[in-house]
Design a protein around this motif. Structure first.
Motif, PDB file in Angstrom:
ATOM      1  N   ALA A 234      34.360  46.806  33.487  1.00  0.00           N
ATOM      2  CA  ALA A 234      33.101  47.536  33.592  1.00  0.00           C
ATOM      3  C   ALA A 234      32.020  46.689  34.243  1.00  0.00           C
ATOM      4  O   ALA A 234      31.893  45.501  33.964  1.00  0.00           O
ATOM      5  N   GLY A 235      31.256  47.292  35.117  1.00  0.00           N
ATOM      6  CA  GLY A 235      30.071  46.657  35.685  1.00  0.00           C
ATOM      7  C   GLY A 235      28.842  47.094  34.904  1.00  0.00           C
ATOM      8  O   GLY A 235      28.941  47.790  33.903  1.00  0.00           O
ATOM      9  N   PRO A 236      27.657  46.676  35.363  1.00  0.00           N
ATOM     10  CA  PRO A 236      26.432  47.084  34.682  1.00  0.00           C
ATOM     11  C   PRO A 236      26.265  48.604  34.727  1.00  0.00           C
ATOM     12  O   PRO A 236      26.698  49.266  35.652  1.00  0.00           O
ATOM     13  N   SER A 237      25.625  49.126  33.696  1.00  0.00           N
ATOM     14  CA  SER A 237      25.489  50.565  33.506  1.00  0.00           C
ATOM     15  C   SER A 237      24.519  51.187  34.514  1.00  0.00           C
ATOM     16  O   SER A 237      23.653  50.511  35.055  1.00  0.00           O
ATOM     17  N   GLU A 238      24.708  52.478  34.776  1.00  0.00           N
ATOM     18  CA  GLU A 238      23.881  53.177  35.769  1.00  0.00           C
ATOM     19  C   GLU A 238      23.599  54.605  35.322  1.00  0.00           C
ATOM     20  O   GLU A 238      24.442  55.228  34.676  1.00  0.00           O
ATOM     21  N   ILE A 239      22.461  55.103  35.714  1.00  0.00           N
ATOM     22  CA  ILE A 239      22.181  56.534  35.542  1.00  0.00           C
ATOM     23  C   ILE A 239      21.534  57.072  36.813  1.00  0.00           C
ATOM     24  O   ILE A 239      20.749  56.381  37.470  1.00  0.00           O
ATOM     25  N   LEU A 240      21.906  58.281  37.148  1.00  0.00           N
ATOM     26  CA  LEU A 240      21.216  59.034  38.185  1.00  0.00           C
ATOM     27  C   LEU A 240      20.721  60.318  37.540  1.00  0.00           C
ATOM     28  O   LEU A 240      21.497  61.046  36.935  1.00  0.00           O
TER      29      LEU A 240
END
Lengths: 439, 439
Positions: A234-240
């Motif tokens: 997993a990489g750093p979390s994201e939201i759009l």
């Protein structure tokens, strides 16, 4: 300041491409150190794990203290408040109900040639779940990893959670108990991954390892992949968030900040069809950042990685969303279902303004372990499938072999694999010699 | 001589453990070379691919000749015999029919709290399939990789197949045409994987890369993993046959040899409950090895990696099979279905003596891309799922948020993620302020 873009800008394409290719994560090269740790654990087993735990976690253990005892778990669980316990129970129940529906079916059929075909799903025999210690030691992650494994029918599920200076998180132990975890070890880092993959005198090896971790854990998972299965790195979390003007700017601000507060590398992006609404959200974020507990982390994430993009319409918004392929996608528009049809690459979609992403982190039911860094283009979140494997099944009758065998012989011949062809023709020969035989 | 073992031997456990941990594959360390090739292709695109193809494949190309033209494909397909074409058609039809049944369903439901939940499957937008050149350029592998992609609905499917000295395999092109492949490039090695992953001026990037290859291809796939999805890294092929005495030794010999003839690193193991039958199979193998075209490869594989194991009964046989977790498992016993229930780790199971493994390589219907090197403990063969990804969906109503939101707030508080909690409480606050609003 986050980046402010509009698709009408002359330099939009360049700046959007830069945003897409932005490298948000420092990946320290710990591979050599991790290789040494794994070799040490393979060589010395428990003794290596104990030495490394003393070194990295400042914790002295004996082999019989690698695992939490039942009474230690009892004592820690007793520290969990009734409200927390009830929240964990509700989350567990909803996660279980969702994942039970994911269980795939076995199949078996006989085709017109008489071949019986199908497949069968079976669980892995043992799974290991890594849970980070310290700041990112989240009981919700225990539920999200452990419950799918148990729903899949994994008979043995072990957790490794480091306890630096002996400090354990009672909620992690409670979540493990609620999820039906079988063994909990107070070890972490690459040494925990090595112990799960190769086993030690005390810890039996597992077949699959899941769960988030720091650079050491990620490098160790990459290294043991093949010997065991792993989930994603997993990489750093994201939201759009795609939002029209008919939203409360503060709600959208909080949704963006709830991603940004995870860590400085997190990324929150707003796409809106209304530039003024974008400005209102920016103002709401600035206001919230004055008081938020984790304002330093969230503020840095928003300033460095955040973006507000104004599009001409929702069609353009969906097209950009597909290029971003976000881990989390919130659709705060009048008809979110319609927009969702056009958003084909996303780990999880949250429909409508009453569905903040945080619901998905805890109690919605779907898994919160989701593909990051644009990998939603080709991969999916954690599910029961990660703890199952499929065996294909085939049974020929003599008649079926007579019907389709000659084609196999022709292809074997074309591929110059003579024994392949002979294994079919030797059998067909028998049929020709004794046409009554039906085997 | 292959290894001859019996579970009644005093040293059985040691020797079986040695057999299990045997390293069959030379893995030359080409990682540094591959890293340089990938960097070169990323930097110079077509020009790098063309230079590397001249160097490795002795083939001069211009950008417009990277892809096979339709007329070139026509001309090559015209070389395929009618019998070969019919065999490919039958294989394709059966593989398609099998994989269509694998297509997973979308789901959507509303729970008692009013939360609408579900998931949706979508295909990857573009996939790339690697096909080795030379000896291992198998049209059957084209069908096995390309058909699941097309069944999954992948709109763009590109193949890379090197043509050393310009030599193309007509059957590979015909298989690609039958499977509906959209683009075929005459490039190979790490440069082909880099071109598929990162794109060049001529070749658009893909999201998922599958297919077998040599050490350079495998190392390149590992390196581009994350940027794109990849299938498994396949090791040398393996078969385990469990056979009772009621079998023709020659049939079983041919089944074992059809694996051994693939390459010297392949492994064929027979487990039988009858030592005399094992001896008869060994004799039949020796006889076949006198005439088999690929007797050098098959003979070396059998002598170095082969084994015949005698067990007391089928229960013991199943237990050993589960420790081996074979890629291919043939059950040539009176009740293969009953034995299959006990064999829980295998890529593919072939039931009964009329189902030679070679049927599964070509025309059975199930995929022949299967987990090797004991990875059937935790992974599955290629399927439509490799070309699909799942997006989870959730929609809350105000009432649903009111019902489950407080638990999310409690867990957010326990995890010290304030903005997570606020994104829920800001919405619940609105409900409290205006209880009639139903959003």
């Amino acid at each position: 300041m986050p980046q402010i873009l509009a698709t009408t800008d002359a330099d939009f394409e360049t700046r959007f491409a830069d945003l897409l290719s932005m490298k948000r994560e420092d990946s320290p090269d710990v591979d050599a150190a991790v290789a040494q740790i794994i070799a040490d654990v393979r060589e010395r087993g428990d003794a290596a794990v104990i030495d490394l735990t003393a070194k990295f976690d400042k914790l002295d253990l004996a082999p019989e203290r690698l695992a939490f005892s039942a009474s230690e778990i009892d004592a820690l669980c007793a520290l969990v408040t009734a409200e927390e316990r009830a929240a964990l129970d509700l989350a567990a129940e909803r996660i279980r109900a969702y994942h039970v529906r994911q269980m795939p079916q076995d199949a078996k059929w006989t085709d017109p040639e008489g071949a019986t075909l199908g497949w069968r799903w079976t669980p892995v025999s043992a799974a290991g779940l890594y849970v980070p210690g310290g700041l990112a030691s989240y009981p919700s992650s225990v539920l999200m990893n452990a419950i799918p494994a148990k729903v899949a029918g994994v008979p043995r599920l072990a957790i490794c959670v480091p306890t630096p200076n002996g400090q354990a998180n009672p909620l992690v132990l409670m979540a493990a108990r609620i999820a039906g975890v079988d063994e909990v070890y107070r070890i972490g880092g690459a040494q925990a991954i090595a112990a799960l993959a190769y086993g030690t005198q005390t810890i039996a090896p597992v077949d699959k390892i899941t769960g988030p971790g720091n650079a050491f854990v990620a490098a160790a998972k990459r290294r043991v992949f093949g010997k065991v299965g792993i989930d994603m790195i997993a990489g750093p979390s994201e939201i759009l968030v795609i939002a029209d003007a008919d939203n409360d700017p503060d709600w959208i601000a909080l949704d963006l900040l709830s991603q940004a507060e995870h860590d400085e590398s997190a990324q929150s992006i707003l796409i809106t069809t209304d530039a003024a609404f974008g400005t209102a959200v920016q103002e709401a974020i600035n206001k919230r950042l004055q008081t938020l507990d984790r304002r330093e982390i969230a503020g840095k994430s928003w300033q460095v990685n955040g973006a507000i993009i104004t599009t001409r319409d929702l069609t353009e918004a969906a097209a950009l969303s597909n290029r971003i392929a976000p881990e989390h996608l919130e659709l705060c528009v009048a008809d979110p279902e319609a927009l969702a049809k056009d958003c084909i690459h996303a780990g999880a979609i949250f429909l409508g303004q009453w569905t903040p992403e945080a619901i998905g982190d805890y109690v919605g039911g779907p898994n919160h372990v989701l593909p990051t860094a644009r990998s939603a283009r080709f991969s999916s979140g954690l599910s029961v499938m990660d703890f199952l494997k499929r065996t294909t099944m085939a049974r020929m009758t003599p008649a079926a072999l007579a019907a389709i065998g000659p084609a196999a012989e022709a292809l074997a011949s074309a591929e110059s694999l003579e024994a392949h062809g002979l294994s079919v023709s030797a059998r067909l020969q028998r049929l020709n010699d004794s046409p009554k035989k039906t085997g």
